[in-house]
Design an enzyme around this catalytic site. Sequence first.
Site, PDB file in Angstrom:
ATOM      1  N   TYR A  52       0.791  -1.226   0.000  1.00  0.00           N
ATOM      2  CA  TYR A  52       0.000   0.000   0.000  1.00  0.00           C
ATOM      3  C   TYR A  52       0.827   1.281   0.000  1.00  0.00           C
ATOM      4  CZ  TYR A  52      -3.516  -3.430   1.148  1.00  0.00           C
ATOM      5  OH  TYR A  52      -4.322  -4.523   1.106  1.00  0.00           O
ATOM      6  N   PRO A 108     -11.169  -0.404  -3.073  1.00  0.00           N
ATOM      7  CA  PRO A 108     -12.370  -1.097  -3.545  1.00  0.00           C
ATOM      8  C   PRO A 108     -13.623  -0.230  -3.382  1.00  0.00           C
ATOM      9  CG  PRO A 108     -11.123  -2.427  -1.977  1.00  0.00           C
ATOM     10  CD  PRO A 108     -10.637  -1.014  -1.851  1.00  0.00           C
ATOM     11  N   HIS A 137      -7.562   1.257   0.997  1.00  0.00           N
ATOM     12  CA  HIS A 137      -7.298  -0.126   1.373  1.00  0.00           C
ATOM     13  C   HIS A 137      -6.219  -0.338   2.443  1.00  0.00           C
ATOM     14  CE1 HIS A 137      -7.717  -4.325   0.947  1.00  0.00           C
ATOM     15  NE2 HIS A 137      -7.903  -4.388  -0.338  1.00  0.00           N
ATOM     16  N   SER A 140     -11.778 -12.102  -5.240  1.00  0.00           N
ATOM     17  CA  SER A 140     -12.051 -12.032  -3.814  1.00  0.00           C
ATOM     18  C   SER A 140     -13.517 -12.329  -3.534  1.00  0.00           C
ATOM     19  CB  SER A 140     -11.716 -10.639  -3.288  1.00  0.00           C
ATOM     20  OG  SER A 140     -11.825 -10.622  -1.887  1.00  0.00           O
TER      21      SER A 140
END
Length: 627
Positions: free
Chosen positions: A108, A121, A344, A555
């Site tokens: 990240y 997301p 995220h 996912s």
Amino acid sequence: MVERQQQGEKIKPSGFLKPVSLRKMPGRVQAHQNSLPRLPVPPLQQTLDHYLQILQPIVSEEEWSNTKQLVDEFRSPGGVGERLQKSLERRARKTDNWLSEWWLKTAYLQYRQPVVIHSSPGLVLPKQDFVDSQGQLRFAAKLVEGVLDFKAMIDNETLPVEYLGGKPLCMNQYYQILSSCRIPGPKQDSVINHSKTAKPPIHITVVHNFQFFELDVYHSDGTPFTADQIFTQLEKIWNSSLQTNKEPIGILTTNHRNTWAKAYSNLIKDKTNKASVRSIQKSIFTVCLDAPMPRVSEDIYKSRVAGQMLHGGGSKQNSGNRWFDKTLQFIVAEDGSCGLVYEHAAAEGPPIVALLDHIVEFSKKPELVRSPMIPLPMPKKLRFNITPEIKSDIEKAKQNLNIMVQDLDLTVLVFHHFGKSFPKAEKMSPDGFIQMALQLAYYRIYGHTCSTYESASLRMFHLGRTDTIRSNSVDSFNFVKAMDDTNITEQVKVELLRKAVMSHRSYTDKAIRGEAIDRHLLGLKLQAIEDLVSIPEIFMDTSYAIAMHFNLSTSQVPAKTDCVMCFGPVVPDGYGVCYNPMAEHINFVVSAYNSCAETNAARLAHYLEKALLDLRTLLQEHPRAKL
């Protein structure tokens, strides 16, 4: 969920991972966190054996035998592999979690692509039945009240501990999602969390027509505003931001991280701007009151809404109505479309979904009493002084964002023929079943299989995040090759399917026990960098590059609410696939890039639907013998 190989008041990554919040917390939370097992370092030989297995379906025989030599060299007694393994085991003894700080940085904070599409997301909620601003503001007010209700459980430590297979899970991520924000840096970002500061924030940020407001949601005695009171305040915000001619300052947060870091340091040189940015960063969360999106036909409506949640539709639509560095942004549009987008670095999907499920349940409760209408102060408008340089940064950010938005190909598929109850009735793992359908769909389009990423939770361990379930295995490969082969009997195909699903289940179990290969291999590679030894050959090998090139990034994010998450592909020629299996239907979002001629989201969705139906037919026509 998809992960990315990513002073004074800034918390450095390690500080973010061992938050002051948990150290100071009396009682339950700290006791629970301390009782969790530490993430193990898997045995070296086991990981290397698994690595060679997962390569078999995705590399040529020649590449495989070359890699086998490199692996044998690496694993030889007294060799570089053993040395790195020992260093990693030492690190595990000395830290709360040997992986978490490395992962936060590589996945990240050091990841330089824009967070929009590439990392953050989106989540799509069912369409609400309001069609005007009154309905929009009522819904938004109730939503805010629901989040504050959930926040009370976090603040007073009454949030129930979650379990997976009877084992308690790490709850740390819940303490990171509110009152936090990412801050851009020239080479590495940081995340700041205000929830446990001496004066925790009592305001949220509201954005309407690209204009930002600071809205207090607690009274001076510490009690939260009621939905009625929040509604009154949202109306004031709405009425004082009717014009749409403002510079969309939030668009800056959509840029490449280095570009944004440069623009950011320029932006906050001005005192007014700095104070406004700080207010957004400190707020508990953000509510984006969006304009209705352009009308589209019913069949593509859901896909367009997914785009609104993921990126805002571009500079001419709602992308300026965001601050993408904010951990949690709820989106409520005038036309009833709503959802959220989250940054995220702080958390995976499940804690976000748990919060959402709570809000949805909470909003069903009737108002017991009308709250007294006491005079409330005018919400504070956040001002920005736009210099010519900042204006130019905004224009460039708009252009870059619009290119990204145009390039993203999104398809929402609501598979309504059956849900997770069908594979369950067949005594199969619903997740394994869906993943095999996806393997089959991909194989039918391309004639080969690919590296497949599915995220697995490591929350059984203290500060655990995720590891990778490798859904493409030798067993899945054997099944997809056999499925359309007319020389193979249906009974054999059924057995191969069952074996592939069981193999997926078994790898999933390994992953959640901390025994998958991906994070271990990453750890060995990062340990080599840290020990200043040359990068071992196995990490410079073609096979490793192929194994890490995830054409399918997937996912499962289950929720009680009939919603679905979405994210962009992690490679230019790949797909992102997120799904929520409900009892009698399955929600999917498939993403791809238009700039890649070989990929097409609607085509993969179509083949996925057909694959799921074919698997059902195969199983129904060849039922298991009753014992």
